[in-house]
Every structure is written in C-alpha cells, then in structure tokens.
Scaffold this motif. Sequence first.
Motif, PDB file in Angstrom:
ATOM      1  N   GLU A  44       0.834  -1.203   0.000  1.00  0.00           N
ATOM      2  CA  GLU A  44       0.000   0.000   0.000  1.00  0.00           C
ATOM      3  C   GLU A  44       0.867   1.250   0.000  1.00  0.00           C
ATOM      4  O   GLU A  44       0.571   2.226  -0.691  1.00  0.00           O
ATOM      5  N   VAL A  45       1.923   1.207   0.792  1.00  0.00           N
ATOM      6  CA  VAL A  45       2.814   2.377   0.859  1.00  0.00           C
ATOM      7  C   VAL A  45       3.468   2.610  -0.491  1.00  0.00           C
ATOM      8  O   VAL A  45       3.560   3.740  -0.969  1.00  0.00           O
ATOM      9  N   ASN A  46       3.890   1.528  -1.112  1.00  0.00           N
ATOM     10  CA  ASN A  46       4.487   1.664  -2.455  1.00  0.00           C
ATOM     11  C   ASN A  46       3.516   2.344  -3.402  1.00  0.00           C
ATOM     12  O   ASN A  46       3.872   3.241  -4.162  1.00  0.00           O
ATOM     13  N   LYS A  47       2.253   1.893  -3.332  1.00  0.00           N
ATOM     14  CA  LYS A  47       1.240   2.477  -4.242  1.00  0.00           C
ATOM     15  C   LYS A  47       1.016   3.948  -3.938  1.00  0.00           C
ATOM     16  O   LYS A  47       0.884   4.766  -4.837  1.00  0.00           O
ATOM     17  N   GLN A  48       0.941   4.286  -2.649  1.00  0.00           N
ATOM     18  CA  GLN A  48       0.734   5.687  -2.272  1.00  0.00           C
ATOM     19  C   GLN A  48       1.877   6.565  -2.725  1.00  0.00           C
ATOM     20  O   GLN A  48       1.660   7.669  -3.201  1.00  0.00           O
ATOM     21  N   LEU A  49       3.102   6.059  -2.557  1.00  0.00           N
ATOM     22  CA  LEU A  49       4.259   6.851  -2.976  1.00  0.00           C
ATOM     23  C   LEU A  49       4.204   7.095  -4.476  1.00  0.00           C
ATOM     24  O   LEU A  49       4.480   8.193  -4.954  1.00  0.00           O
ATOM     25  N   ASP A  50       3.824   6.070  -5.212  1.00  0.00           N
ATOM     26  CA  ASP A  50       3.706   6.204  -6.657  1.00  0.00           C
ATOM     27  C   ASP A  50       2.635   7.233  -7.012  1.00  0.00           C
ATOM     28  O   ASP A  50       2.816   8.080  -7.884  1.00  0.00           O
ATOM     29  N   GLN A  51       1.512   7.180  -6.307  1.00  0.00           N
ATOM     30  CA  GLN A  51       0.423   8.122  -6.571  1.00  0.00           C
ATOM     31  C   GLN A  51       0.851   9.555  -6.250  1.00  0.00           C
ATOM     32  O   GLN A  51       0.576  10.479  -7.007  1.00  0.00           O
ATOM     33  N   MET A  52       1.550   9.711  -5.130  1.00  0.00           N
ATOM     34  CA  MET A  52       2.053  11.042  -4.769  1.00  0.00           C
ATOM     35  C   MET A  52       2.990  11.544  -5.847  1.00  0.00           C
ATOM     36  O   MET A  52       2.943  12.697  -6.253  1.00  0.00           O
ATOM     37  N   GLY A  53       3.856  10.652  -6.297  1.00  0.00           N
ATOM     38  CA  GLY A  53       4.787  11.012  -7.356  1.00  0.00           C
ATOM     39  C   GLY A  53       4.052  11.419  -8.618  1.00  0.00           C
ATOM     40  O   GLY A  53       4.405  12.405  -9.268  1.00  0.00           O
ATOM     41  N   TYR A  54       3.004  10.696  -8.943  1.00  0.00           N
ATOM     42  CA  TYR A  54       2.210  11.007 -10.120  1.00  0.00           C
ATOM     43  C   TYR A  54       1.642  12.418 -10.021  1.00  0.00           C
ATOM     44  O   TYR A  54       1.731  13.208 -10.965  1.00  0.00           O
ATOM     45  N   ASN A  55       1.072  12.752  -8.847  1.00  0.00           N
ATOM     46  CA  ASN A  55       0.501  14.089  -8.670  1.00  0.00           C
ATOM     47  C   ASN A  55       1.565  15.173  -8.757  1.00  0.00           C
ATOM     48  O   ASN A  55       1.297  16.273  -9.224  1.00  0.00           O
ATOM     49  N   ILE A  56       2.766  14.856  -8.307  1.00  0.00           N
ATOM     50  CA  ILE A  56       3.863  15.819  -8.441  1.00  0.00           C
ATOM     51  C   ILE A  56       4.240  15.946  -9.908  1.00  0.00           C
ATOM     52  O   ILE A  56       4.422  17.040 -10.434  1.00  0.00           O
ATOM     53  N   GLY A  57       4.351  14.795 -10.565  1.00  0.00           N
ATOM     54  CA  GLY A  57       4.812  14.774 -11.958  1.00  0.00           C
ATOM     55  C   GLY A  57       3.942  15.580 -12.903  1.00  0.00           C
ATOM     56  O   GLY A  57       4.460  16.282 -13.780  1.00  0.00           O
ATOM     57  N   ILE A  58       2.612  15.523 -12.710  1.00  0.00           N
ATOM     58  CA  ILE A  58       1.754  16.248 -13.640  1.00  0.00           C
ATOM     59  C   ILE A  58       1.930  17.762 -13.516  1.00  0.00           C
ATOM     60  O   ILE A  58       1.642  18.494 -14.454  1.00  0.00           O
ATOM     61  N   ARG A  59       2.426  18.229 -12.397  1.00  0.00           N
ATOM     62  CA  ARG A  59       2.706  19.661 -12.256  1.00  0.00           C
ATOM     63  C   ARG A  59       4.145  19.972 -12.612  1.00  0.00           C
ATOM     64  O   ARG A  59       4.448  21.020 -13.183  1.00  0.00           O
ATOM     65  N   LEU A  60       5.022  19.031 -12.268  1.00  0.00           N
ATOM     66  CA  LEU A  60       6.441  19.267 -12.475  1.00  0.00           C
ATOM     67  C   LEU A  60       6.781  19.453 -13.946  1.00  0.00           C
ATOM     68  O   LEU A  60       7.720  20.166 -14.300  1.00  0.00           O
ATOM     69  N   ILE A  61       6.023  18.791 -14.819  1.00  0.00           N
ATOM     70  CA  ILE A  61       6.331  18.874 -16.236  1.00  0.00           C
ATOM     71  C   ILE A  61       6.265  20.323 -16.733  1.00  0.00           C
ATOM     72  O   ILE A  61       7.115  20.749 -17.508  1.00  0.00           O
ATOM     73  N   ASP A  62       5.281  21.098 -16.257  1.00  0.00           N
ATOM     74  CA  ASP A  62       5.182  22.485 -16.704  1.00  0.00           C
ATOM     75  C   ASP A  62       6.364  23.298 -16.189  1.00  0.00           C
ATOM     76  O   ASP A  62       6.907  24.143 -16.899  1.00  0.00           O
ATOM     77  N   GLU A  63       6.763  23.028 -14.968  1.00  0.00           N
ATOM     78  CA  GLU A  63       7.928  23.709 -14.405  1.00  0.00           C
ATOM     79  C   GLU A  63       9.158  23.373 -15.243  1.00  0.00           C
ATOM     80  O   GLU A  63       9.939  24.237 -15.617  1.00  0.00           O
ATOM     81  N   PHE A  64       9.284  22.096 -15.585  1.00  0.00           N
ATOM     82  CA  PHE A  64      10.415  21.659 -16.393  1.00  0.00           C
ATOM     83  C   PHE A  64      10.415  22.354 -17.749  1.00  0.00           C
ATOM     84  O   PHE A  64      11.427  22.877 -18.207  1.00  0.00           O
ATOM     85  N   LEU A  65       9.248  22.377 -18.403  1.00  0.00           N
ATOM     86  CA  LEU A  65       9.179  22.971 -19.737  1.00  0.00           C
ATOM     87  C   LEU A  65       9.444  24.472 -19.695  1.00  0.00           C
ATOM     88  O   LEU A  65      10.118  25.008 -20.561  1.00  0.00           O
ATOM     89  N   ALA A  66       8.917  25.133 -18.663  1.00  0.00           N
ATOM     90  CA  ALA A  66       9.096  26.581 -18.584  1.00  0.00           C
ATOM     91  C   ALA A  66      10.545  26.937 -18.304  1.00  0.00           C
ATOM     92  O   ALA A  66      11.112  27.825 -18.934  1.00  0.00           O
ATOM     93  N   LYS A  67      11.186  26.226 -17.361  1.00  0.00           N
ATOM     94  CA  LYS A  67      12.545  26.596 -16.991  1.00  0.00           C
ATOM     95  C   LYS A  67      13.567  26.143 -18.012  1.00  0.00           C
ATOM     96  O   LYS A  67      14.589  26.777 -18.205  1.00  0.00           O
ATOM     97  N   SER A  68      13.342  25.002 -18.659  1.00  0.00           N
ATOM     98  CA  SER A  68      14.383  24.505 -19.552  1.00  0.00           C
ATOM     99  C   SER A  68      14.189  24.977 -20.976  1.00  0.00           C
ATOM    100  O   SER A  68      15.130  24.984 -21.756  1.00  0.00           O
ATOM    101  N   GLY A  69      12.968  25.358 -21.340  1.00  0.00           N
ATOM    102  CA  GLY A  69      12.730  25.858 -22.682  1.00  0.00           C
ATOM    103  C   GLY A  69      12.864  24.817 -23.773  1.00  0.00           C
ATOM    104  O   GLY A  69      13.003  25.159 -24.934  1.00  0.00           O
ATOM    105  N   VAL A  70      12.794  23.564 -23.442  1.00  0.00           N
ATOM    106  CA  VAL A  70      12.879  22.550 -24.503  1.00  0.00           C
ATOM    107  C   VAL A  70      11.543  22.451 -25.206  1.00  0.00           C
ATOM    108  O   VAL A  70      10.496  22.645 -24.608  1.00  0.00           O
ATOM    109  N   SER A  71      11.596  22.135 -26.478  1.00  0.00           N
ATOM    110  CA  SER A  71      10.354  21.878 -27.207  1.00  0.00           C
ATOM    111  C   SER A  71      10.199  20.365 -27.288  1.00  0.00           C
ATOM    112  O   SER A  71      10.988  19.627 -26.721  1.00  0.00           O
ATOM    113  N   ARG A  72       9.218  19.914 -28.019  1.00  0.00           N
ATOM    114  CA  ARG A  72       8.923  18.482 -28.035  1.00  0.00           C
ATOM    115  C   ARG A  72      10.117  17.648 -28.501  1.00  0.00           C
ATOM    116  O   ARG A  72      10.783  17.995 -29.454  1.00  0.00           O
TER     117      ARG A  72
END
Lengths: 186, 169
Positions: A44-72
Amino acid sequence: MAPVGPRSGDAIFSSIDRVNAELFMLTYGAIVRQLLTDLEEVEEVNKQLDQMGYNIGIRLIDEFLAKSGVSRCVDFKETAEMIAKVGFKMFLGVTASVSSWEADGTCCSIILEDNPLVDFVELPDTCQGLYYCNVLSGVIRGALEMVSMKTEVTWTRDVLRGDDAYELQVKLLKQVAEEYPYKDDE
Amino acid sequence: MQFFGGSEISPSPPVPTASGNNAHMMYVFNRNGVCLLYKEWNRPLHTLNPQQDHKLMFGLLFSLKSLTAKMDPVNADKGNLGVPQLPGQGCSFHSFRTNTYKLSFMETPSGIKIILVTHPKTGDLRESLKYIYGLYVEYVVKNPIYSPGSPIKSELFNTALDQYVRSIS
C-alpha cells in the motif's frame, strides 16, 4: 529579440532556489515513515508513494518545460536523455545515465549513481518489500503522461535492497495523440 | 520582476517599449479544451456567448495547427490531414494578423495553449508568451490548492498577468 535556446540542466540548477539537502531528505523520510504507520502494508505504501509522485509529476512537467525551454522531443530516445540529463539534474542535482535500450526503442533504463533521497537510510527487516524512492517512478510516469506518453516505470535495481545502483526501467506503452475534445454540433 | 522566493523567471521579460493598453483579450486552454483562463482588457465587440466563443477559439487553433503542419513545404514528417498530432509536433504556427487585430499563440508540449489578441501593429510576442507561461507555472501550477484542469482563480496570477500584459507594447 533572439529566441532563448534550451538551457542545460547545470545552468538551470544553479539559477533556482535550493533547499538544504538534509531537510529535503528528512522531510521525505518523515513522509515515508508516516505512510508506513498509517497504512502498515508495504505494498500500500508503495502504491501511495507512486500516486504522490504522479501528482507531483503532472505539475512538475510544466515547471520543467518553462525553466528549460525545450520543445517536443523527436522520439523516446531523446525523451529519456532529457529526463536523465536535464530533468534529474534540474530537480535533484544529480545526473543520471540512460542505457539498455530495447531494439524497438520503447524501453530503456535510467541509472542513478547518486540519490539524495536516501542518504543515511537503511531499511529495517519489517519493510523489506518497500520501494523507498517510489515517488520518483510516479513523478516520471505523471510527467510523461502530460506530454502524451503512457509509460510504465519500475525499479529494477535498488541500493536499499542490496544492489549497487538505482535503476529505473521506463517502458513506453503508447503515444496518446491529441483528440478534438468537443463533440460535434454541441 | 521579483517574485516571492526570489527565483528568477526564465526567460526574463522583454523590455516594454511603450506603455498603454494594447491587449484586447487572452485565453489559456489545456489539452482537453478546458478554458483555464479568459481575460479581457479591451473588447468592444462580442459576437458569441462565452462558451461558444471559447469553443470556437479552441477549434480554430486545433484546425490551424493541423492545416499548417499539412501545408508545410519543408518538413518531411507530416501526419495525414485529420489525424491528431501530438502537442508541439510538426511545425507550429505562432500568430496571424488581420486589419483589426493580431492573434499570437503558443503551445507547450504539455498541451497548454496561450492565446493573446492584440493591436495589429504588435511585434513578435513569442518571448512574452513564454514569460506568461512562466507566470502560469509559478502562480498556478505550483499552487497546491489548484487542481490541474480546472479554471484558474488565483488572484496573484491575475494581478501579475494584468501588470505584465499592460506593459507589453
């Protein structure tokens, strides 16, 4: 004004605010400990950590794209290199390497020699099935999903379980193309 | 411009050359067509109700992207017309101009589309749109209360955006 090209992981890492590494590691440790107390089941803990990571990841991608300026990225190989060289450097301050490419280019391994989450951590016997850094696999999965890639991310090597390095296997399941979201004539 | 935490927004905003209210309106959409933000500064003419207006704008850009990629004389890799492309794939158009307005557009690989409608004499706004994306990341994405995919209600974001757009010539 000349367009700014994509920046390297080092350049971005040195220009953003940083937090004390021990504070970061202790905070993460406190989260894992609390989850273990609340949920008791290691799976269960493994699953929760993964879920938490997922919620971070969906926001982190915009931060990554904005700061690094990479395109597709052109293909999955470039994506994996981006994650390892720019992403990990930018957010964790460590450089990872990519290896073990499958013949069709959809599956690879990202190897971390150094992992700031786990300094001074030792797993007790009661938590042997725990993937302590499972949040990282969730982050990658969440971030890639926001750029139209459905992936499966699993740990193949984990130093806390006795291996010599941290290795994540990232498998591209499919590319989800953008669909026109409205129904016709509504 | 300093934000809390003192982090530097990259790229730094282009220097405004003239003051004044040049922008008419702005839209921010996500990949699912949800209009996350609609801001209006100077729009004397409304032809459609808001829902239709948003849908029309999104549909227009969706089709324009597909069309511009298909008509590309340089890029070898083209999808078939009608086949949806990944956000950011193929050639990307960034503005069109009519005799009464200029529409500037930016799409990120994560599917966030930023549209700014301004006076027709406005220059290239690509750097400005990138800066606005940076504002979105700082004030909206990093806000733990905000749930991704829902309309933006952040006061801080609205203020910072307002201030910035008014300073673009």
